[in-house]
Design an enzyme around this catalytic site. Structure first.
Site, mmCIF file in Angstrom:
data_model
loop_
_atom_site.group_PDB
_atom_site.id
_atom_site.type_symbol
_atom_site.label_atom_id
_atom_site.label_comp_id
_atom_site.label_asym_id
_atom_site.label_seq_id
_atom_site.Cartn_x
_atom_site.Cartn_y
_atom_site.Cartn_z
ATOM 1 N N ASP A 150 -15.055 12.029 -10.162
ATOM 2 C CA ASP A 150 -15.814 13.020 -11.055
ATOM 3 C C ASP A 150 -16.190 12.264 -12.480
ATOM 4 O O ASP A 150 -15.133 12.298 -13.125
ATOM 5 C CB ASP A 150 -15.238 14.207 -10.890
ATOM 6 C CG ASP A 150 -15.847 15.282 -11.973
ATOM 7 O OD1 ASP A 150 -17.049 14.815 -12.547
ATOM 8 O OD2 ASP A 150 -15.344 16.318 -12.382
ATOM 9 N N ASN A 181 -18.308 13.043 -14.744
ATOM 10 C CA ASN A 181 -18.818 13.829 -15.681
ATOM 11 C C ASN A 181 -18.036 15.269 -16.203
ATOM 12 O O ASN A 181 -18.519 15.866 -16.953
ATOM 13 C CB ASN A 181 -20.600 14.206 -15.721
ATOM 14 C CG ASN A 181 -20.605 14.886 -14.529
ATOM 15 O OD1 ASN A 181 -19.615 15.200 -13.712
ATOM 16 N ND2 ASN A 181 -21.874 15.280 -14.091
ATOM 17 N N ASP A 202 -17.583 17.644 -14.401
ATOM 18 C CA ASP A 202 -18.037 19.100 -13.978
ATOM 19 C C ASP A 202 -17.441 19.548 -12.648
ATOM 20 O O ASP A 202 -17.897 20.583 -12.044
ATOM 21 C CB ASP A 202 -19.677 18.853 -13.404
ATOM 22 C CG ASP A 202 -19.986 18.213 -12.480
ATOM 23 O OD1 ASP A 202 -19.027 17.544 -11.841
ATOM 24 O OD2 ASP A 202 -21.196 18.204 -11.932
ATOM 25 N N ASP A 208 -19.054 12.210 -7.927
ATOM 26 C CA ASP A 208 -20.625 12.001 -8.080
ATOM 27 C C ASP A 208 -20.639 10.393 -7.886
ATOM 28 O O ASP A 208 -19.812 9.690 -7.875
ATOM 29 C CB ASP A 208 -20.851 12.441 -9.373
ATOM 30 C CG ASP A 208 -20.012 12.182 -10.494
ATOM 31 O OD1 ASP A 208 -19.507 10.756 -10.562
ATOM 32 O OD2 ASP A 208 -19.853 12.854 -11.474
ATOM 33 N N ASP A 238 -22.329 11.951 12.849
ATOM 34 C CA ASP A 238 -21.248 13.247 13.264
ATOM 35 C C ASP A 238 -21.591 13.705 14.723
ATOM 36 O O ASP A 238 -22.626 13.961 14.893
ATOM 37 C CB ASP A 238 -21.766 13.893 12.137
ATOM 38 C CG ASP A 238 -21.021 15.227 12.252
ATOM 39 O OD1 ASP A 238 -19.709 15.112 11.441
ATOM 40 O OD2 ASP A 238 -21.546 16.520 12.195
ATOM 41 N N GLU A 275 -18.993 9.754 16.288
ATOM 42 C CA GLU A 275 -18.078 10.535 16.550
ATOM 43 C C GLU A 275 -18.234 11.225 17.860
ATOM 44 O O GLU A 275 -18.939 11.981 17.961
ATOM 45 C CB GLU A 275 -17.999 11.657 15.190
ATOM 46 C CG GLU A 275 -16.765 12.533 15.590
ATOM 47 C CD GLU A 275 -16.807 13.802 14.467
ATOM 48 O OE1 GLU A 275 -15.725 14.425 14.290
ATOM 49 O OE2 GLU A 275 -17.977 14.092 14.289
ATOM 50 N N HIS A 331 -11.752 12.956 6.692
ATOM 51 C CA HIS A 331 -11.810 14.028 5.979
ATOM 52 C C HIS A 331 -11.422 15.353 6.981
ATOM 53 O O HIS A 331 -11.524 16.546 6.354
ATOM 54 C CB HIS A 331 -13.069 14.214 5.533
ATOM 55 C CG HIS A 331 -14.104 14.375 6.473
ATOM 56 N ND1 HIS A 331 -14.544 12.986 7.483
ATOM 57 C CD2 HIS A 331 -15.134 15.332 6.762
ATOM 58 C CE1 HIS A 331 -15.338 13.458 8.414
ATOM 59 N NE2 HIS A 331 -15.800 14.830 7.962
HETATM 60 O O1 TEU Z 1 -16.352 17.153 12.880
HETATM 61 C C1 TEU Z 1 -16.157 17.469 14.173
HETATM 62 C C2 TEU Z 1 -15.214 18.123 14.913
HETATM 63 O O2 TEU Z 1 -15.317 18.513 15.730
HETATM 64 C C3 TEU Z 1 -14.003 18.455 14.209
HETATM 65 O O3 TEU Z 1 -13.186 17.111 13.631
HETATM 66 C C4 TEU Z 1 -13.922 19.664 13.140
HETATM 67 O O4 TEU Z 1 -13.628 19.025 12.020
HETATM 68 C C5 TEU Z 1 -13.320 20.791 13.596
HETATM 69 O O5 TEU Z 1 -12.303 20.933 12.497
HETATM 70 C C6 TEU Z 1 -12.390 21.145 14.781
HETATM 71 O O6 TEU Z 1 -11.294 21.460 14.613
HETATM 72 C C7 TEU Z 1 -17.605 16.743 12.420
HETATM 73 C C8 TEU Z 1 -17.207 16.463 10.765
HETATM 74 O O7 TEU Z 1 -16.678 15.501 10.766
HETATM 75 C C9 TEU Z 1 -16.682 17.709 10.236
HETATM 76 O O8 TEU Z 1 -16.338 17.445 8.673
HETATM 77 C C10 TEU Z 1 -17.724 18.853 10.351
HETATM 78 O O9 TEU Z 1 -17.255 19.814 9.735
HETATM 79 C C11 TEU Z 1 -18.330 18.966 11.638
HETATM 80 O O10 TEU Z 1 -18.609 17.612 12.443
HETATM 81 C C12 TEU Z 1 -19.674 19.661 11.659
HETATM 82 O O11 TEU Z 1 -20.870 18.694 10.981
#
Ligand code: TEU
Length: 515
Positions: free
Chosen positions: A18, A20, A22, A26, A192, A232, A303
């Site tokens: 971050d 700035n 906030d 960013d 995704d 994914e 994440h």
């Molecule tokens: O994630 C897809 C997904 O099915 C899982 O990893 C999901 O996080 C869920 O927790 C199942 O328990 C992807 C993205 O990586 C995730 O951050 C998004 O929330 C999701 O798609 C929807 O876009």
């Protein structure tokens, strides 16, 4: 570009840096850390979404695919950032969220306004739910919409309506999004939940009959065929990986497969999976992809996952040792390694005692569904262990407390970049060494993967080409006898100062043999 040369680092922009103050990470913050990433040695980054979004699902609910969230920056600064990455020899891939938009996207606002609206068919509407599909975040995946008296499909949050890929206009729109970012210089995409874009309403939600046709339409074109694309694909398992990334398919470079991260019985559980089983699955996936001649990825975190060191290692007594052992496994494996921000510092799962410290829609839904049924302390223990916020706490650059959109990382004082980089036992510097080794040794990038041993004591594998064989010996938590005579190569380095006849907890050793 040879994808096998890439070493990825995933940036989750909202929590990365971050600039700035906030409370929101960013673009300028990312720019200020490019030197740090170059020093670490990675040569590619995956940047999670920071497009315009109401942030119900933290940027995975996009309301404009071509606009940067105003708290993160703007299009100009974002494109400048791509340039600076390139000047530093780092490729950039962006998230491509194809399965759904935000309910605040113009298309959906139009679509829900009336049945006759030209955007109606951009989404999936039914008079009554045709199946009992559940949303990944709990509850039915079909949401009744008052205005027109029909249900729409949302595989994720209610505010994330699924796009209707059967509609050729949707496919054109999404191709245009890809082309827009390609014209801005990006090197590829992390796609995704890509395997959900084609639906089979009689079956499971995902892997529908037109999936491969749709992927080819996107990425099999002249303009896109040289991009680095990683899907994914939760449905990838066994031979179907070849359909996604077989050489002549015109689809993807590689996929994220998840078998090794699916050992627990669901997300919100407190028991730990066995590292032996995790490694066994990782090894068998690499062997399998090698046999099929497709490129795999290797990763322990992202994440959506709790912190690897807490989940698979020991984040109290052997945090340095287990974090670096996991790093060695990822960075010496076959395929494209992906590190998640903070992994290179051994960032662990924090602990919170109140649900107000959490933000993730999945955790909050789970809490609301179970409050009063599961005892409070147990519920919080489950969310602390498995929740996605673990990976999303502000990145601990130094020990200064951060006021951010998500409550600060509780272990910041002990675990932060400044401290780790100067520590005698530095996770960061060990990752640096492993990355440098991968870059220096062609066998680690292109060589054969040979699994030598996966037992309850440890994991041993080699990477081998015509000239060299590199072997990783990685012990798990229990000390075990070690017979150095078995490894006639040169000892390069490890995460302990000495090598004896006993392997210490999470000790790893790297050997190199000329053939
Ligand atoms: O994630 C897809 C997904 O099915 C899982 O990893 C999901 O996080 C869920 O927790 C199942 O328990 C992807 C993205 O990586 C995730 O951050 C998004 O929330 C999701 O798609 C929807 O876009």
């Amino acid at each position: 570009m040879d994808a096998r040369d890439l070493i990825f680092y995933q940036i989750y922009p909202r929590s990365f840096c971050d600039s700035n103050g906030d409370g929101e990470g960013d673009v300028q913050g990312i720019v200020s850390k490019i030197g740090y990433l170059r020093e670490l040695g990675v040569n590619a980054v995956w940047i999670s979404p920071c497009f315009q979004s109401p942030n119900i699902d933290n940027g995975y609910d996009i309301s404009d695919y071509r606009a940067i969230d105003e708290k993160a920056g703007d299009l100009d600064s974002f494109c400048k950032m791509i340039e600076i990455f390139h000047e530093n020899g780092i490729k950039v891939i962006l998230d491509f969220v194809a399965n759904h938009t935000s309910d605040k996207h113009f298309w959906f606002e139009q679509a829900r306004s009336s049945k006759g609206n030209p955007y109606r068919d951009y989404y999936i509407w039914r008079e009554t739910p045709p199946n009992d599909w559940q949303s990944a975040f709990g509850g039915s995946a079909w949401q009744f919409d008052e205005a027109t008296g029909e249900y729409y499909l949302h595989s994720y949050a209610v505010e994330q309506p699924d796009l209707n890929w059967e509609n050729p206009k949707v496919r054109e729109e999404m191709k245009a999004v890809v082309d827009f970012w390609v014209s801005k210089g990006v090197d590829g995409f992390r796609c995704d939940v890509l395997d959900q874009i084609s639906k089979d309403f009689q079956g499971q939600n995902g892997n529908g009959p037109r999936l491969h046709e749709f992927i080819r339409e996107l990425f099999g074109r002249e303009e896109t065929k040289n991009l680095f694309t990683v899907g994914e694909c939760w449905s990838t398992d066994g031979d179907n990986v070849k359909l996604f990334c077989g050489k002549d398919r015109g689809e993807l470079t590689t996929v994220f497969a998840f078998r090794h991260l699916c050992l627990e019985n669901g997300r919100f559980v407190t028991e730990k999976p066995k590292l032996e089983e995790v490694c066994r699955r990782l090894a068998s996936w690499q062997t399998h992809c090698q046999k099929l001649g497709v490129l795999n990825t290797v990763f322990f975190g992202n994440h959506d996952q709790p912190r690897a060191v807490s989940r698979f290692g020991n984040d109290t007594v052997y945090r340095f040792e287990s974090a670096t052992a996991l790093g060695a496994i990822v960075l010496l494996s076959r395929g494209v390694p992906f590190l998640y921000q903070g992994e290179e510092l051994g960032v662990s799962n924090p602990r919170y005692t109140d649900i107000s410290s959490f933000n993730d829609v999945e955790s909050l839904n789970y809490y609301n569904e179970n409050a009063g049924i599961v005892p409070e302390a147990e519920l919080l223990a489950q969310i602390n262990a498995g929740g996605r916020d673990n990976a999303r706490r502000p990145m601990p650059w130094d020990e200064k407390a951060q006021k951010a959109w998500l409550e600060d990382y509780t272990n910041r004082k002990e675990i932060n970049a400044q401290k780790d980089m100067q520590a005698e036992k530095s996770v960061y510097r060990t990752y640096q060494k492993l990355i440098a080794l991968r870059k220096a040794e062609p066998s680690l990038r292109k060589g054969e993967f040979v699994c030598r041993e996966v037992t309850e004591r440890g994991f041993v594998f080699s990477r081998k080409d015509a000239e060299t064989e590199i072997t990783l010996v990685c012990n798990f938590e229990t000390p075990s006898p070690f017979d150095k005579e078995k490894y006639d190569g040169e000892y390069l380095f490890g995460n302990y100062a000495t090598v004896s006849s006993v392997l210490q907890p999470y000790q790893f050793l790297v050997f190199k043999k000329r053939l």
